[in-house]
Write a protein that holds these residues in place. Structure first.
Motif, PDB file in Angstrom:
ATOM      1  N   UNK A 253      11.856   8.315   5.457  1.00  0.00           N
ATOM      2  CA  UNK A 253      11.098   8.229   4.330  1.00  0.00           C
ATOM      3  C   UNK A 253      10.373   7.097   3.994  1.00  0.00           C
ATOM      4  N   UNK A 254      11.159   5.969   4.228  1.00  0.00           N
ATOM      5  CA  UNK A 254      10.593   4.690   4.042  1.00  0.00           C
ATOM      6  C   UNK A 254       9.218   4.455   4.704  1.00  0.00           C
ATOM      7  N   UNK A 255       9.178   4.874   6.012  1.00  0.00           N
ATOM      8  CA  UNK A 255       7.968   4.540   6.842  1.00  0.00           C
ATOM      9  C   UNK A 255       6.986   5.634   6.313  1.00  0.00           C
ATOM     10  N   UNK A 256       7.495   6.905   6.138  1.00  0.00           N
ATOM     11  CA  UNK A 256       6.363   7.597   5.475  1.00  0.00           C
ATOM     12  C   UNK A 256       5.616   7.199   4.264  1.00  0.00           C
ATOM     13  N   UNK A 257       6.333   6.462   3.282  1.00  0.00           N
ATOM     14  CA  UNK A 257       5.909   5.933   2.157  1.00  0.00           C
ATOM     15  C   UNK A 257       4.881   4.739   2.472  1.00  0.00           C
ATOM     16  N   UNK A 258       5.367   3.947   3.383  1.00  0.00           N
ATOM     17  CA  UNK A 258       4.528   2.700   3.749  1.00  0.00           C
ATOM     18  C   UNK A 258       3.182   3.334   4.348  1.00  0.00           C
ATOM     19  N   UNK A 259       3.340   4.393   4.896  1.00  0.00           N
ATOM     20  CA  UNK A 259       2.030   5.187   5.972  1.00  0.00           C
ATOM     21  C   UNK A 259       1.334   5.915   5.029  1.00  0.00           C
ATOM     22  N   UNK A 260       1.537   6.003   4.068  1.00  0.00           N
ATOM     23  CA  UNK A 260       0.824   7.239   3.219  1.00  0.00           C
ATOM     24  C   UNK A 260      -0.666   6.780   3.182  1.00  0.00           C
ATOM     25  N   UNK A 261      -1.530   7.639   3.709  1.00  0.00           N
ATOM     26  CA  UNK A 261      -2.735   7.421   3.842  1.00  0.00           C
ATOM     27  C   UNK A 261      -3.763   7.504   2.463  1.00  0.00           C
ATOM     28  N   UNK A 262      -3.131   8.247   1.458  1.00  0.00           N
ATOM     29  CA  UNK A 262      -3.853   8.010   0.015  1.00  0.00           C
ATOM     30  C   UNK A 262      -3.277   6.656  -0.492  1.00  0.00           C
ATOM     31  N   UNK A 263      -2.190   6.449  -0.435  1.00  0.00           N
ATOM     32  CA  UNK A 263      -1.843   5.007  -1.157  1.00  0.00           C
ATOM     33  C   UNK A 263      -1.851   3.710  -0.504  1.00  0.00           C
ATOM     34  N   UNK A 264      -1.569   3.858   0.795  1.00  0.00           N
ATOM     35  CA  UNK A 264      -1.634   2.526   1.373  1.00  0.00           C
ATOM     36  C   UNK A 264      -1.129   1.338   0.712  1.00  0.00           C
ATOM     37  N   UNK A 265       0.306   1.243   0.398  1.00  0.00           N
ATOM     38  CA  UNK A 265       0.756   0.182  -0.080  1.00  0.00           C
ATOM     39  C   UNK A 265       1.134  -1.142   0.842  1.00  0.00           C
ATOM     40  N   UNK A 266       1.032  -2.116   0.438  1.00  0.00           N
ATOM     41  CA  UNK A 266       1.492  -3.337   1.046  1.00  0.00           C
ATOM     42  C   UNK A 266       2.979  -3.818   1.279  1.00  0.00           C
ATOM     43  N   UNK A 267       3.582  -3.003   0.241  1.00  0.00           N
ATOM     44  CA  UNK A 267       5.214  -3.135   0.272  1.00  0.00           C
ATOM     45  C   UNK A 267       5.774  -1.901  -0.679  1.00  0.00           C
ATOM     46  N   UNK A 268       6.983  -1.658  -0.665  1.00  0.00           N
ATOM     47  CA  UNK A 268       7.669  -0.804  -1.231  1.00  0.00           C
ATOM     48  C   UNK A 268       8.621  -1.556  -2.080  1.00  0.00           C
TER      49      UNK A 268
END
Length: 100
Positions: free
Chosen positions: A57-72
């Motif tokens: 889940x953490x990897x999925x959130x960091x790799x979200x193509x729409x959001x592209x966050x730098x960190x969680x």
């Protein structure tokens, strides 16, 4: 913990130490004291954990193509905040800080 698990853990600790330009703690931090934690790097002591798909889940959130966050930023009720980011980004951030 079986031999294969210990070897995998040791490989991951060495891999992370190399990535961060640090050193793996002898005996994987099993002794305590100056030998506590797994890796020393960037002025910090690290505990290194590896799981086959433990943090999907953490990897999925960091790799979200729409959001592209730098960190969680993560928080459980009545617990401190945690920050999760790619190690390469964290290293670059820390190295930039030491140049100031």
């Amino acid at each position: 913990m079986g031999k294969a698990s210990k070897e995998k853990g040791s490989r991951r600790e060495l891999e992370f130490a190399k990535l961060m330009g640090g050193t793996k703690t002898p005996l994987s931090g099993a002794v305590g004291g100056e030998y506590s934690n797994d890796v020393k790097a960037l002025g910090l002591e690290w505990e290194v954990k590896a799981r086959k798909e433990g943090w999907k889940t953490l990897y999925d959130l960091l790799e979200d193509e729409r959001e592209q966050p730098d960190a969680l930023a993560l928080k459980a009720d009545r617990k401190d905040w945690l920050v999760v980011m790619k190690a390469s980004d964290f290293k670059r951030l820390m190295e930039g800080r030491s140049n100031e």
